[in-house]
Design an enzyme around this catalytic site. Structure first.
Site, PDB file in Angstrom:
ATOM      1  N   GLU A   1       5.668  10.270   3.683  1.00  0.00           N
ATOM      2  CA  GLU A   1       5.277   8.930   3.251  1.00  0.00           C
ATOM      3  C   GLU A   1       4.809   8.961   1.797  1.00  0.00           C
ATOM      4  O   GLU A   1       4.454  10.010   1.256  1.00  0.00           O
ATOM      5  CB  GLU A   1       4.187   8.338   4.138  1.00  0.00           C
ATOM      6  CG  GLU A   1       3.985   6.845   3.868  1.00  0.00           C
ATOM      7  CD  GLU A   1       3.271   6.105   4.982  1.00  0.00           C
ATOM      8  OE1 GLU A   1       3.360   4.870   5.020  1.00  0.00           O
ATOM      9  OE2 GLU A   1       2.628   6.756   5.827  1.00  0.00           O
TER      10      GLU A   1
ATOM     11  N   TYR B   1      -8.209   3.144   6.187  1.00  0.00           N
ATOM     12  CA  TYR B   1      -8.991   3.701   5.080  1.00  0.00           C
ATOM     13  C   TYR B   1     -10.467   3.597   5.438  1.00  0.00           C
ATOM     14  O   TYR B   1     -11.217   2.807   4.860  1.00  0.00           O
ATOM     15  CB  TYR B   1      -8.667   2.968   3.776  1.00  0.00           C
ATOM     16  CG  TYR B   1      -7.251   3.210   3.302  1.00  0.00           C
ATOM     17  CD1 TYR B   1      -6.918   4.381   2.624  1.00  0.00           C
ATOM     18  CD2 TYR B   1      -6.236   2.293   3.571  1.00  0.00           C
ATOM     19  CE1 TYR B   1      -5.621   4.632   2.211  1.00  0.00           C
ATOM     20  CE2 TYR B   1      -4.935   2.535   3.155  1.00  0.00           C
ATOM     21  CZ  TYR B   1      -4.639   3.700   2.482  1.00  0.00           C
ATOM     22  OH  TYR B   1      -3.349   3.950   2.073  1.00  0.00           O
TER      23      TYR B   1
ATOM     24  N   ASP C   1       0.793  -1.220   0.000  1.00  0.00           N
ATOM     25  CA  ASP C   1       0.000   0.000   0.000  1.00  0.00           C
ATOM     26  C   ASP C   1       0.831   1.277   0.000  1.00  0.00           C
ATOM     27  O   ASP C   1       0.607   2.180  -0.797  1.00  0.00           O
ATOM     28  CB  ASP C   1      -0.926  -0.001   1.217  1.00  0.00           C
ATOM     29  CG  ASP C   1      -1.765   1.256   1.305  1.00  0.00           C
ATOM     30  OD1 ASP C   1      -2.547   1.516   0.371  1.00  0.00           O
ATOM     31  OD2 ASP C   1      -1.635   1.983   2.302  1.00  0.00           O
TER      32      ASP C   1
ATOM     33  N   ASP D   1       4.680   0.750   3.969  1.00  0.00           N
ATOM     34  CA  ASP D   1       4.595  -0.447   4.798  1.00  0.00           C
ATOM     35  C   ASP D   1       4.401  -1.674   3.910  1.00  0.00           C
ATOM     36  O   ASP D   1       4.647  -1.618   2.708  1.00  0.00           O
ATOM     37  CB  ASP D   1       3.448  -0.302   5.795  1.00  0.00           C
ATOM     38  CG  ASP D   1       2.137   0.104   5.105  1.00  0.00           C
ATOM     39  OD1 ASP D   1       1.997  -0.168   3.896  1.00  0.00           O
ATOM     40  OD2 ASP D   1       1.264   0.688   5.762  1.00  0.00           O
TER      41      ASP D   1
END
Length: 826
Positions: free
Chosen positions: A485, A250, A90, A93
Site C-alpha cells: 500500500e 490512525y 489518504d 482508498d
C-alpha cells in the site's frame, strides 16, 4: 530560503549573540560529477509531486497533469459531496483524514523551507508550491473554530468496495441511497495541533509570494494552536479521546492506553515560534511540554526511540527546538535518536534487515526510515553542520536508506513506483482501474482465460510503497497492505528528504513528464452470443460494457447496433416493414436508468446496395453501466430480429438467413460465458455520446477517437480539445513557441556551441549546467567564467527562453548522436 535563515530572522531580537554566532550560514553546496548519484533524485521528486496530484480529491485544479484522473465526489447536480472539497485521499482508498493531510503538509512545507532554493533551481518550485497549497487549503477549511473536521468518508463502504474515485459516488449512492459522504467533527488534540503546525509552516512558505494566503494560514494556525492547548488543559490525559472514525485507522492512543499528544503540541509550538517570533511558544515548550515529554521506559531520559511519523512527531519537534534554541541538551538528544537508528545508543537500536534497511515497523517500513533520513539531513545542515565526521556518518546513512528504496537491496526492487524495477503489485484503487471489484486477481498470473482483469491500468509514478519485511523479504501481493500500500504520509518525509538529496547530489527533472496515458484495453465494448435462432428470427443476448479507466467515467448516451442483410427478404418479395425488432428480457426494468429501448430496423447509409439495416439498442440512461462492480459494469439485453412465420397464410421460410448478416458473423462460435474474450462481438459497434467507440461497421469504419472530452485545460494538464481532431495550425509553426533570440537578442551562430570554440561537445553541456545551477557565478556578465552573450544564444537549443539543464541534456544527446537536430533552428 533555508529554514535556519527563517528561524534566525524570526527570532533575531530574542536570540543571544552567542547563540547566533554558533550557527553561521552554511556555504552553498556545489554540484560536482564526483558527487553525482546513480539515482536521479530530481526525477524522483518530480514523480512524487505526481503522486500527490493523483491523490487529489474533489474538483481538480487546472494544473493537475494526471491524464487519467478527473473530478471526484461530485453530485449529479454538480455540487461537492464532501462537506469540505479538495484535500488528498489518504492512501490506496478514498477516505480523507485531516490528521494525515496536516502531517503531510507540515513535512512538505519543511522540505521547501529548508531546501527551497534547490527546488527552484531544478524547476519544481511552482509545482511543489501548488501541491503544498492544495493540502494546506484543505487543512484550513477543516477548521470549524471550536472543533475540526476529522474524517470524511464512509469507512465501512470504502474498505469493502475497490474501484476508481471518479465513480465512487455512483456506487456509494447505489449502496446507501445518498450522494453525501458522512463526516465527523472532533477535538482530538493531536489532530488539531498537527493542523496548526502545517499552517504555520504554510505561512512561512507563502508569506513572501502570496501574503493574503499566508495571513489566512497564520490566522488559522494561531486559533488551532489555542484550541489544541485548551483541549489539553481542559481534558488532560483525555485530550485525544474525541477522535471519531480516525481512531480505527490512525489511533493516537498508544499501546499502554495513554494519549499521545504532547509531541504534537511541542512540534506545533516550535512551528508557531518560527512563524511569529513570539517567545511565548518556546516558553510553553520549556515550561509546559518538555516536563511531560515522553521518557524512555524505566528511565529519566527523554524518549529517543521510535521514528518521525504521523503518530509521533516527537523527534521532529525536538529537532526544531534544537534549531530554534541551540540548547545543547536537545542537540545531544537528536544525536542519540539518530545513533539509535544507525548503530545504537543506550543499549537500544532499530533492527536492521540483512541488506541494510533500518527497519522499525513492518507496516510501511520505508516511511519510518525515510522520515528519519529527512531528520538526519536537516540536522547535518543545521545543528551538526560544523561536525564533519558526524555529518559524514549521518549523511551516508541517510543516502543508504534512500537508495535502498530505489533498488539498493538484495531483491533489486525499487519501492518507488516508476523508478527502476518495481514490484508487480501496488495496493491502490485508483491506479488499478478495476471495473468489476475483482481486485484480488490484480497482479496475478491469469488462469481464467482473460475472464478477470489482472493488469493494473495506471503507473502510480512517485508513490513510495510500504516496503520490505524485517528479514528483507517482500510479499508482492495486492492484498499485502503492509508491503504494497501507499499513503500520503509515506511520501512526506521521503519527499522532503529528496530536496536535501538534490542539494547534495544534483539531479535533473524529465522534460517530457508526465506523458498522457493511452488506454491499455478497450474501454467500451460489447460481448454477445446467439440466444436462439430459427427460420424466421435471430435472438441475441448481449452485454454493453463499461471498462473505462482513462479516466473511469459514465455516459448517458450509450447505444450499440446489430447490423443485418435483408437481401433474401427482398428476393422473397417481402418488405423491410415486416421486420420486427424487440426485446423480451433485460437486466433493468422500464423506468430504471439501465433500461434499453430496442428499435428498428434502420437503413445503414454506408451500404451502397441499400440492403443493410440495423437494430438499435439505446439505453435510456447509460450511466447505469458503470465500472463499479460485477453486475454494474455491464448491462444485459436480450433482443430478437424477426419476420412473421407466415404472411397472408403463406410461409416465409427461406426469407430469413442470418449467415450473411454483418453482426451475426462469428457469434455462433462464441462461448456461452460473456465474461470471456471469445464472446467479444467486434461486429456489434458501440456508440457513446454519438461517437463510435467499439467495433467495426459493415463498411470498415472503426473508432478513431475517444468519447471523452477532458474537463480540465492547462499547461501540463489534460486539454479540452479532441486530440484526434486536426486543426488549421497543426502543420504550421507554433505561434506560441519561444523565439530563440528572446534571451539575448542575438541569433545563434552554431547551435550548441556555448563556449564559442566553434564546436559542439561535452564542454558546452557542462557550461550550460553551470549556468543553470549557479547563475550567480556563471550567468552572463557575472564573472570571468560567465557564459558570453553569443554563447547563451547558441546554447538555448530547446526553444524555451533561458538556459536550463534541458538545454545541456539536448547538447549531450546531439554530441552522442541520439538526436540529429535541436528543437530550434538557427
Amino acid at each position: 530560503m533555508k529554514l535556519k535563515k527563517l528561524t534566525a530572522a524570526a527570532a533575531a531580537l530574542a536570540m543571544t549573540a552567542t547563540m547566533a554566532s554558533a550557527y553561521p550560514a552554511a556555504p552553498e553546496k556545489q554540484f560536482t560529477a564526483e558527487a553525482a548519484s546513480k539515482y536521479n533524485y530530481a526525477e524522483a521528486l518530480q514523480k512524487s509531486m505526481f503522486f500527490y496530484e493523483v491523490q487529489q480529491a474533489g474538483k481538480l485544479p487546472d494544473w493537475n497533469p494526471v491524464s487519467w484522473r478527473d473530478d471526484t465526489m461530485i453530485k449529479e447536480d454538480g455540487t461537492p459531496s464532501d462537506v469540505v472539497d479538495g484535500g488528498w485521499f489518504d492512501a490506496g482508498d478514498h477516505l480523507k483524514f485531516t490528521l494525515t493531510n496536516a502531517y503531510t503538509a507540515s513535512v512538505l512545507a519543511w522540505g521547501l523551507l529548508q531546501y527551497g532554493d534547490t527546488v527552484k533551481k531544478i524547476g519544481l518550485d511552482k509545482e511543489y508550491r501548488n501541491n503544498l497549497k492544495w493540502g494546506l487549503d484543505y487543512v484550513a477549511a477543516c477548521d470549524l473554530g471550536d472543533k475540526v473536521i476529522g474524517t470524511i468518508g464512509d469507512d465501512a463502504f470504502d474498505h469493502v468496495w475497490y474501484g476508481s474515485p471518479e465513480v465512487y459516488l455512483r456506487k456509494f449512492n447505489l449502496k446507501t441511497g445518498s450522494e453525501t459522504r458522512p463526516y465527523d467533527e472532533i477535538t482530538c488534540c493531536t489532530t488539531v495541533a498537527e493542523m496548526s503546525a502545517a499552517l504555520a509552516g504554510g505561512y512561512l512558505v507563502f508569506k513572501d509570494t502570496d501574503p493574503e494566503t499566508a495571513e489566512n494560514y497564520l490566522k488559522h494556525a494561531k486559533s488551532l494552536f489555542k484550541l489544541a492547548n485548551d483541549v489539553w488543559k481542559e481534558k488532560g490525559d483525555n485530550a485525544n479521546k474525541d477522535m471519531g472514525v480516525q481512531q480505527k485507522y490512525y489511533n493516537t492512543i498508544n499501546n499502554q492506553g495513554k494519549d499521545n499528544f504532547i509531541d504534537e503540541l511541542f512540534y506545533a509550538a516550535n512551528w508557531m515560534y518560527m512563524a511569529t517570533g513570539d517567545e511565548e511558544y518556546l516558553d510553553k515548550c520549556k515550561n509546559e511540554y518538555i516536563p511531560l515529554f515522553p521518557l524512555e521506559s524505566q528511565s529519566t531520559e527523554h524518549k529517543f526511540t521510535w521514528g518521525f511519523c504521523w503518530d509521533d512527531t516527537t523527534q521532529g519537534g525536538a529537532l526544531l527546538y534544537a534549531i530554534n534554541t541551540g540548547d545543547k541538551e536537545w542537540v545531544d538528544h537528536i544525536k542519540h535518536h539518530l545513533d539509535y537508528w544507525i548503530n545504537g545508543y543506550g543499549g537500544k537500536q532499530v533492527e536492521q534487515t540483512p541488506d541494510g534497511l533500518s527497519h522499525l515497523n513492518s507496516w510501511g517500513s520505508l516511511r519510518y526510515a525515510e522520515g528519519t533520513a529527512w531528520l538526519a539531513k536537516v540536522a547535518c545542515d543545521t545543528i551538526f553542520k560544523d561536525d564533519a565526521a558526524l555529518c559524514e556518518k549521518y549523511n551516508n546513512w541517510a543516502k543508504s536508506q534512500m537508495d535502498y528504496a530505489f533498488g539498493d537491496n538484495d531483491l533489486g526492487l525499487s519501492y518507488v513506483v516508476g523508478m527502476g524495477k518495481n514490484p508487480v503489485n501496488i495496493h491502490h484503487r485508483g491506479a488499478s482501474g478495476i471495473h468489476d471489484d475483482h481486485w484480488n486477481e490484480l497482479g496475478t498470473k491469469d488462469t481464467s482465460g482473460g475472464k478477470w482483469q489482472t493488469e493494473y491500468a495506471h503507473v502510480l509514478y512517485g508513490a513510495l510503497e510500504g516496503g520490505p519485511n524485517r528479514d528483507g523479504s517482500f510479499k508482492d501481493d495486492n492484498g499485502s497492505y503492509e508491503n504494497t500500500e501507499v499513503a500520503i504520509d509515506y511520501n512526506a518525509g521521503y519527499t522532503a528528504c529528496l530536496c536535501a538529496m538534490i542539494e547534495d547530489y544534483g539531479g535533473e527533472i524529465l522534460a517530457d513528464f508526465p506523458k498522457a496515458e493511452t488506454p491499455k484495453w478497450d474501454e467500451w465494448l460489447v460481448s454477445a452470443k446467439i440466444n436462439g435462432e430459427g427460420n424466421s428470427y435471430t435472438e441475441i443476448k448481449a452485454w454493453a460494457m463499461n471498462h473505462t479507466a482513462w479516466p473511469a467515467r459514465v455516459a448517458k448516451d450509450v447505444e450499440y447496433r446489430y447490423y443485418f442483410d435483408v437481401s433474401e427478404l427482398i428476393d422473397a418479395g417481402l418488405s423491410v416493414d415486416q421486420i420486427i425488432v424487440a426485446s423480451n428480457n433485460q437486466q433493468y426494468g422500464k423506468g430504471e436508468q439501465g433500461y434499453a429501448t430496442v428499435s428498428g430496423p434502420y437503413k445503414y447509409e454506408g451500404d451502397a446496395s441499400g440492403n443493410t439495416y440495423y437494430a438499435s439498442v439505446k439505453f435510456e440512461d447509460g450511466r447505469a453501466i458503470m465500472p463499479t462492480g460485477q453486475s454494474e459494469h455491464r448491462d444485459e439485453v436480450q433482443f430478437r430480429v424477426s419476420i412473421p412465420d407466415a404472411i397472408d397464410g403463406k410461409s416465409t421460410a427461406g426469407a430469413w438467413d442470418p449467415k450473411n448478416d454483418w453482426s451475426y458473423d462469428g457469434l455462433t462460435s462464441k462461448t456461452d460465458d460473456l465474461t470471456l474474450p471469445d464472446a467479444l462481438a467486434k461486429h456489434i459497434p458501440m456508440y457513446v455520446n454519438g461517437v463510435l467507440v467499439w467495433g467495426e461497421e459493415p463498411d470498415g469504419t472503426v473508432p478513431t477517437k475517444s468519447d471523452y472530452v477532458p474537463k480540465r485545460s492547462a499547461q501540463g494538464g489534460p486539454g479540452t480539445e479532441d486530440p484526434t481532431k486536426e486543426t488549421e495550425t497543426e502543420s504550421k509553426e507554433d505561434p506560441t513557441k519561444d523565439d530563440p533570440t528572446d534571451s539575448t537578442g542575438l541569433k545563434p551562430t552554431l547551435l550548441g556551441d556555448a563556449n564559442l570554440d566553434k564546436q559542439v561537445n561535452v564542454a558546452d553541456a557542462v557550461l550550460v549546467m553551470q549556468v543553470a545551477t549557479n547563475p550567480d557565478k556563471y550567468g552572463r556578465g557575472k564573472t570571468d567564467l560567465s557564459i558570453k552573450e553569443q554563447g547563451e544564444a547558441n546554447a538555448d537549443v530547446d526553444g524555451k527562453k533561458g538556459l536550463s539543464n534541458n538545454d545541456a541534456l539536448l547538447i549531450q544527446k546531439f554530441k552522442l548522436g541520439l538526436i540529429d537536430k535541436f528543437p530550434v533552428e538557427s
